[in-house]
Design a protein around this motif. Structure first.
Motif, PDB file in Angstrom:
ATOM      1  N   MET A   1      15.883  -4.721  -0.914  1.00 22.73           N
ATOM      2  CA  MET A   1      14.435  -5.006  -0.931  1.00 22.73           C
ATOM      3  C   MET A   1      14.066  -5.963  -2.053  1.00 22.73           C
ATOM      4  O   MET A   1      13.277  -6.868  -1.853  1.00 22.73           O
TER       5      MET A   1
ATOM      6  N   LEU B   1      12.082  -9.419  -1.462  1.00 24.50           N
ATOM      7  CA  LEU B   1      10.756  -9.685  -2.032  1.00 24.50           C
ATOM      8  C   LEU B   1      10.767 -10.922  -2.917  1.00 24.50           C
ATOM      9  O   LEU B   1       9.846 -11.738  -2.863  1.00 24.50           O
TER      10      LEU B   1
ATOM     11  N   ALA C   1      13.601  -2.069   9.340  1.00 33.01           N
ATOM     12  CA  ALA C   1      12.605  -1.808   8.292  1.00 33.01           C
ATOM     13  C   ALA C   1      12.253  -3.094   7.553  1.00 33.01           C
ATOM     14  O   ALA C   1      11.099  -3.297   7.148  1.00 33.01           O
ATOM     15  N   TYR C   2      13.232  -3.976   7.374  1.00 32.54           N
ATOM     16  CA  TYR C   2      12.964  -5.247   6.700  1.00 32.54           C
ATOM     17  C   TYR C   2      12.220  -6.208   7.621  1.00 32.54           C
ATOM     18  O   TYR C   2      11.339  -6.943   7.184  1.00 32.54           O
TER      19      TYR C   2
ATOM     20  N   THR D   1      10.122  -5.365   9.757  1.00 33.84           N
ATOM     21  CA  THR D   1       8.734  -4.902   9.751  1.00 33.84           C
ATOM     22  C   THR D   1       7.976  -5.482   8.562  1.00 33.84           C
ATOM     23  O   THR D   1       6.814  -5.890   8.685  1.00 33.84           O
ATOM     24  N   VAL D   2       8.646  -5.542   7.407  1.00 28.31           N
ATOM     25  CA  VAL D   2       8.008  -6.123   6.216  1.00 28.31           C
ATOM     26  C   VAL D   2       7.666  -7.588   6.461  1.00 28.31           C
ATOM     27  O   VAL D   2       6.537  -8.028   6.227  1.00 28.31           O
TER      28      VAL D   2
ATOM     29  N   ALA E   1       4.863  -8.079   8.859  1.00 29.90           N
ATOM     30  CA  ALA E   1       3.576  -7.719   8.250  1.00 29.90           C
ATOM     31  C   ALA E   1       3.080  -8.830   7.329  1.00 29.90           C
ATOM     32  O   ALA E   1       1.884  -9.145   7.307  1.00 29.90           O
ATOM     33  N   VAL E   2       3.991  -9.439   6.601  1.00 29.92           N
ATOM     34  CA  VAL E   2       3.612 -10.535   5.697  1.00 29.92           C
ATOM     35  C   VAL E   2       3.067 -11.714   6.503  1.00 29.92           C
ATOM     36  O   VAL E   2       2.006 -12.266   6.183  1.00 29.92           O
TER      37      VAL E   2
ATOM     38  N   ILE F   1       4.346  -7.459  -6.305  1.00 30.07           N
ATOM     39  CA  ILE F   1       5.264  -6.387  -5.896  1.00 30.07           C
ATOM     40  C   ILE F   1       6.732  -6.790  -5.972  1.00 30.07           C
ATOM     41  O   ILE F   1       7.603  -5.984  -5.649  1.00 30.07           O
TER      42      ILE F   1
ATOM     43  N   THR G   1      -0.775  -2.793   5.297  1.00 27.24           N
ATOM     44  CA  THR G   1       0.382  -2.718   6.195  1.00 27.24           C
ATOM     45  C   THR G   1       1.630  -3.264   5.524  1.00 27.24           C
ATOM     46  O   THR G   1       2.728  -2.709   5.662  1.00 27.24           O
ATOM     47  N   VAL G   2       1.458  -4.350   4.782  1.00 30.03           N
ATOM     48  CA  VAL G   2       2.601  -4.935   4.064  1.00 30.03           C
ATOM     49  C   VAL G   2       3.148  -3.939   3.046  1.00 30.03           C
ATOM     50  O   VAL G   2       4.356  -3.663   3.002  1.00 30.03           O
TER      51      VAL G   2
ATOM     52  N   ALA H   1       4.902  -1.047   4.598  1.00 26.61           N
ATOM     53  CA  ALA H   1       6.208  -1.442   5.144  1.00 26.61           C
ATOM     54  C   ALA H   1       7.244  -1.561   4.031  1.00 26.61           C
ATOM     55  O   ALA H   1       8.397  -1.158   4.197  1.00 26.61           O
ATOM     56  N   VAL H   2       6.828  -2.099   2.894  1.00 27.94           N
ATOM     57  CA  VAL H   2       7.752  -2.233   1.759  1.00 27.94           C
ATOM     58  C   VAL H   2       8.205  -0.864   1.282  1.00 27.94           C
ATOM     59  O   VAL H   2       9.407  -0.611   1.095  1.00 27.94           O
TER      60      VAL H   2
ATOM     61  N   ALA I   1      10.577   0.767   3.748  1.00 28.38           N
ATOM     62  CA  ALA I   1      11.926   0.179   3.696  1.00 28.38           C
ATOM     63  C   ALA I   1      12.679   0.697   2.477  1.00 28.38           C
ATOM     64  O   ALA I   1      13.870   1.016   2.552  1.00 28.38           O
TER      65      ALA I   1
END
Lengths: 95, 95
Positions: free
Chosen positions: A1, A5, A75-76, A78-79, A82-83, B8, B78-79, B82-83, B86
């Motif tokens: 993560m 990020l 899961a990633y 999804t991040v 969302a971004v 983040i 949502t972001v 999701a983070v 994950a």
DNA sequence: TCATCATATTCGATATTCCGCATATGCGTC
DNA sequence: GACGCATATGCGGAATATCGAATATGATGA
């Protein structure tokens, strides 16, 4: 993560990833042209995205084709989704 | 989005935000103690989270109580969700 | 083999982030 | 007002990120 990020908190990298998010292959030259950045800059940013596991690359003759990593854990994904969704809303408000 | 992603992508800030994500108020002294960081460091990270719009603060006697911004647009929530989701999976794999 | 194109990498400079230390500020109590 | 507690901030340094220019690498084709 952490790597993901860091990777997407740089605007050029985020723009490149958004282009690759269509699932198709794109060469560095195309990304450079679209984003209007120099070659070394583009190449380095793609390396960062690759090391974060967000994209994969493939040598094709003199080109290197990048594409979204199809094996990125859900899961990633999804991040990232969302971004991009949040940024799309930002653009709506500008327009 | 840029400010949020920058905010983040720093581990201590992400940890602090995760604590505040419970919706309750937490003072700086509590966050310092839980995360094991110095006072100035904690204070500055909270300032960054506040400037990104992720948290709000309130003066209460000698304390400053931080909490998750209840008016954060849904797309940004949502972001963050999701983070954290994950990262929760990452922890599972470690354990 | 030589020239060229696409990409990666090295190098050195600049910018930015992050930190601890010290100090300032705000608030309550005496 | 003096003190103590919680928090914020100014300052300088260390670490890190980013960049352009130059060069290296790898592939193609004359």
């Amino acid at each position: 993560m952490q790597a993901i990020l860091s990777a997407i908190s740089e605007p050029v990298r985020r723009d490149a990833l958004r282009i690759l998010w269509d699932g198709q292959e794109h060469c560095v030259c195309e990304l450079m042209a679209i984003l209007g950045v120099t070659q070394s800059r583009m190449s380095r940013h793609m390396k960062t995205l690759k090391q974060a596991g967000l994209v994969v690359d493939r040598r094709d003759a003199q080109w290197v084709r990048y594409r979204r990593n199809p094996d990125l854990p859900a899961a990633y994904e999804t991040v990232i989704d969302a971004v991009f969704a949040a940024e799309a809303l930002e653009q709506e408000h500008v327009a």
